[in-house]
Design an enzyme around this catalytic site. Sequence first.
Site, PDB file in Angstrom:
ATOM      1  N   ALA A 147      34.157  36.749  32.988  1.00  0.00           N
ATOM      2  CA  ALA A 147      33.436  37.569  33.969  1.00  0.00           C
ATOM      3  C   ALA A 147      34.355  37.974  35.114  1.00  0.00           C
ATOM      4  O   ALA A 147      34.288  39.107  35.608  1.00  0.00           O
ATOM      5  CB  ALA A 147      32.230  36.800  34.504  1.00  0.00           C
ATOM      6  N   TYR A 148      35.219  37.062  35.529  1.00  0.00           N
ATOM      7  CA  TYR A 148      36.176  37.374  36.595  1.00  0.00           C
ATOM      8  C   TYR A 148      37.061  38.546  36.180  1.00  0.00           C
ATOM      9  O   TYR A 148      37.203  39.537  36.914  1.00  0.00           O
ATOM     10  CB  TYR A 148      37.033  36.146  36.897  1.00  0.00           C
ATOM     11  CG  TYR A 148      38.183  36.419  37.836  1.00  0.00           C
ATOM     12  CD1 TYR A 148      37.996  36.355  39.217  1.00  0.00           C
ATOM     13  CD2 TYR A 148      39.445  36.744  37.353  1.00  0.00           C
ATOM     14  CE1 TYR A 148      39.044  36.618  40.084  1.00  0.00           C
ATOM     15  CE2 TYR A 148      40.493  37.019  38.212  1.00  0.00           C
ATOM     16  CZ  TYR A 148      40.294  36.948  39.579  1.00  0.00           C
ATOM     17  OH  TYR A 148      41.339  37.219  40.432  1.00  0.00           O
TER      18      TYR A 148
END
Length: 236
Positions: A147-148
């Site tokens: 997600a980062y």
Amino acid sequence: MTPPAAPILITGASQRIGLYCAERLLDEGQPVIVTYRTPRASLARLRERGAVTLPADFSGAQGIHAFIAALKQHTGALRAIVHNASDWDVEAEGEEAEVFQRMFEVHMLAPYLINLHCAALLQHGGAADIIHIGDDVTRTGSKKHIAYAASKAGLDNLTLSFAASLAPAIKVNGIAPALIQFNEGDDDEYRRKALAKSALGIEPGAQVIYQSLRYLLDNPYVTGTTLTVNGGRHLI
């Protein structure tokens, strides 16, 4: 009488790279506004030097809009906006949606809304910049920080879109760092492996990001560009 210089806003500047850049700008006589999520002793030092420090919660549209309102109470003009605020959550079983939402809010929604609603503060007839601090991980993705990496890639795309929509009054660029400085708790084995990932094999320190920031602020003919500051990781 010369009017005072418009301040530069740096988000997430109570520690590490953001703090270093804020202090270097203050050294040059540049007024600075910084945001923080967690109170730290460094903020008192910045305030003593004349910086404005504003608490900000970027975990949701409500907090982002509250910050924008607070910012506009403190200044009617900005020289630049530096989107440095970041988080680095790992996907945890059962919390994947929350992690993704958090990464999206901090890395994409906050810059998106701040750029939209604060562009007028930058349109004062002088030099004006927006700079997104991204991450070199967007070249390859990440096994542990999916997600980062995805949200930072989205930030890269925001750089392109805002550069096109805000030209010619405002330049919009990005900086994509890889390893810049270790944390105190990083052990020797981790440091050795991390340094081996780049061709130059050094821990450069926050000054290389400030040098990149300074270049983008000073060069009048660069927009829609992301500077890669990775020590040659793409060569390994």
